[in-house]
Design a protein around this motif. Structure first.
Motif, mmCIF file in Angstrom:
data_model
loop_
_atom_site.group_PDB
_atom_site.id
_atom_site.type_symbol
_atom_site.label_atom_id
_atom_site.label_comp_id
_atom_site.label_asym_id
_atom_site.label_seq_id
_atom_site.Cartn_x
_atom_site.Cartn_y
_atom_site.Cartn_z
ATOM 1 N N PRO A 1 11.739 9.211 0.661
ATOM 2 C CA PRO A 1 10.248 9.301 0.597
ATOM 3 C C PRO A 1 9.617 7.863 0.649
ATOM 4 O O PRO A 1 8.124 8.030 0.785
ATOM 5 C CB PRO A 1 9.981 10.004 -0.715
ATOM 6 N N ILE A 2 10.086 6.757 0.304
ATOM 7 C CA ILE A 2 9.410 5.463 0.310
ATOM 8 C C ILE A 2 9.288 5.048 1.748
ATOM 9 O O ILE A 2 10.206 4.347 2.150
ATOM 10 C CB ILE A 2 9.832 4.465 -0.592
ATOM 11 N N VAL A 3 8.440 5.520 2.451
ATOM 12 C CA VAL A 3 8.428 4.991 3.924
ATOM 13 C C VAL A 3 7.102 4.471 4.350
ATOM 14 O O VAL A 3 6.056 4.877 3.563
ATOM 15 C CB VAL A 3 8.784 6.344 5.101
ATOM 16 N N LEU A 4 7.166 3.934 5.546
ATOM 17 C CA LEU A 4 5.677 3.552 5.844
ATOM 18 C C LEU A 4 5.732 3.743 7.579
ATOM 19 O O LEU A 4 6.967 3.771 8.073
ATOM 20 C CB LEU A 4 5.695 2.025 5.791
ATOM 21 N N VAL A 5 4.761 3.745 8.092
ATOM 22 C CA VAL A 5 4.589 3.727 9.486
ATOM 23 C C VAL A 5 3.603 2.823 9.888
ATOM 24 O O VAL A 5 2.274 2.490 9.288
ATOM 25 C CB VAL A 5 3.774 5.121 9.901
ATOM 26 N N THR A 6 3.991 1.777 10.906
ATOM 27 C CA THR A 6 3.155 0.679 11.362
ATOM 28 C C THR A 6 2.358 1.236 12.486
ATOM 29 O O THR A 6 3.023 1.835 13.465
ATOM 30 C CB THR A 6 4.106 -0.536 11.551
ATOM 31 N N ASP B 1 0.781 -1.211 0.121
ATOM 32 C CA ASP B 1 0.080 -0.027 -0.203
ATOM 33 C C ASP B 1 1.013 1.394 -0.055
ATOM 34 O O ASP B 1 0.672 2.222 -0.981
ATOM 35 C CB ASP B 1 -0.914 0.180 1.313
ATOM 36 N N ASN B 2 1.959 1.385 0.788
ATOM 37 C CA ASN B 2 2.593 2.441 0.995
ATOM 38 C C ASN B 2 3.703 2.648 -0.231
ATOM 39 O O ASN B 2 4.007 3.598 -0.905
ATOM 40 C CB ASN B 2 3.622 2.446 2.225
ATOM 41 N N PHE B 3 4.212 1.520 -0.892
ATOM 42 C CA PHE B 3 5.048 1.484 -2.121
ATOM 43 C C PHE B 3 4.125 2.123 -3.185
ATOM 44 O O PHE B 3 4.624 2.791 -3.872
ATOM 45 C CB PHE B 3 5.470 0.168 -2.121
#
Length: 375
Positions: free
Chosen positions: A313-318, A202-204
């Motif tokens: 910028p390609i980050v995710l937060v769990t 989803d984040n990618f």
């Protein structure tokens, strides 16, 4: 009961150093991510934990935070041996569904709850609803295995075309343009994506759709929508396939890339220099996030188009997803105790050498306050 808890905590604090030296994170076996959290730091962190009522705490979801959960669980259970924590890295989509079915105390997800999922959660939470608690962040590394290439720069446009099967050879002119000094072979590109529903996907795809909408026209989602490519189960599955196949490329959380000794792409974001996938660079991007959740919900909006120097910028937060009210009575106290630890200074610091970025101070302070109010 308080006296028993105090005695148990004192005993665990004394013995934690010896115990932690013998423990091995399960991630080491499954994903080849070596190294422990450190006996001395584990013992110190354990001594600061306030245990809840003994319970069997079940949770599932994000595989992105599996390595973090391994560390947190090891430290927490060294202090609170009466609580057994069982976290299954089934993927964000599956984790949310198990939570909505009332099977788990909380879920881990790399994407915030959708409005329809919040509506469904009211059946499980009874007097409340599911809320998003950002707990850990980090970069999504684009890993690759191309013989003779140890330094590779790509941008959102080329990534979108690679993962949508528009660019199929490593010596494609668009890749050459970004890497004029590299000896790029004519090897066929093998692009690996998640076969399970995943917040990482989803984040990618949010990044691709936001930063290169002309190259990636698919709507961001947990389920893969690109053309072609090969599916792999979980982050460990992608890492394994990239490592074993020349010409492969995939996307995984940084801990899976470093733990498997995989090369990672540097991103041309429009800044003066290509940006590496590091926790520090991810933190610069997460710092741009805004809280968009309502009430006690702390869902964040990330800026995937940032051109800030050094921001990856390609980050995710769990997120840990729990009920604001109406949590399971038999595990509420233990869940609050465990989440209080994961959101604590000790809990956040424990993850630095595992490829994770701590949640910024202003946001994690709100998380701690919200956890304390769960009922």
């Amino acid at each position: 009961m308080k006296l028993q808890r105090t005695n148990r905590l004192r005993a665990a604090a004394v013995g934690a150093l010896a115990v932690s030296g013998a423990l091995v994170l399960s991630a080491c076996g499954s994903d080849n991510n070596s190294g422990g959290s450190g006996g001395e730091s584990t013992s110190k962190a354990a001594s600061n934990i306030k245990c809840g009522e003994d319970a069997n705490l079940l949770a599932s979801g994000s595989s992105a935070q599996k390595n973090a959960m391994d560390i947190w669980t090891q430290t927490y259970q060294s202090a609170c041996s009466g609580t057994q924590i069982n976290y299954k890295p089934t993927g964000s989509g599956a984790g949310i569904q198990e939570f909505l079915q009332g099977k788990t105390a909380f879920a881990g997800s790399d994407s915030a709850l959708k409005p329809e999922e919040v509506a469904q959660s009211k059946k499980v939470c009874k007097s409340g609803q599911g809320i998003d608690l950002p707990m850990v962040g980090g970069p999504v590394a684009v890993t690759y295995n191309v013989s003779g290439v140890d330094d590779l720069v790509l941008d959102a446009e080329t990534l979108g075309k690679i993962f949508d099967s528009e660019i199929t050879k490593w010596n494609d002119p668009e890749i050459k343009k970004l890497n004029p000094d590299a000896k790029l072979p004519g090897t066929k590109i093998q692009a690996f994506h998640r076969s399970d529903e995943s917040g990482t996907t989803d984040n990618f795809t949010k990044y691709l759709n936001s930063a290169a909408p002309s190259a990636w026209k698919h709507e961001p989602a947990k389920a893969w929508a690109g053309k072609g490519g090969q599916g792999a189960d979980g982050s460990s599955g992608i890492a394994t396939n990239v490592k074993q196949n020349d010409g492969a490329i995939g996307y995984v959380e940084l801990s899976y890339a470093t733990g498997n000794d995989l090369n990672s792409v540097k991103l041309d974001t429009g800044a003066s220099e290509p940006v590496e996938a590091t926790t520090d660079n991810a933190s610069k991007a997460i710092a741009d996030a805004k809280v968009t959740g309502k009430g006690k919900d702390l869902a964040l909006e990330l800026n995937y188009k940032t051109k800030t120097e050094g921001a990856y910028p390609i980050v995710l937060v769990t997120y840990e997803i729990a009920c604001d009210k109406g949590n399971k009575k038999d595990s509420l106290d233990a869940m609050k105790s465990f989440l209080t630890y994961t959101a604590s200074e000790d809990g956040q610091k424990a993850l630095g050498d595992k490829g994770y970025a701590p949640i910024p101070d202003e946001i994690i302070a709100k998380v701690r306050t919200t956890i304390d109010s769960l009922s």
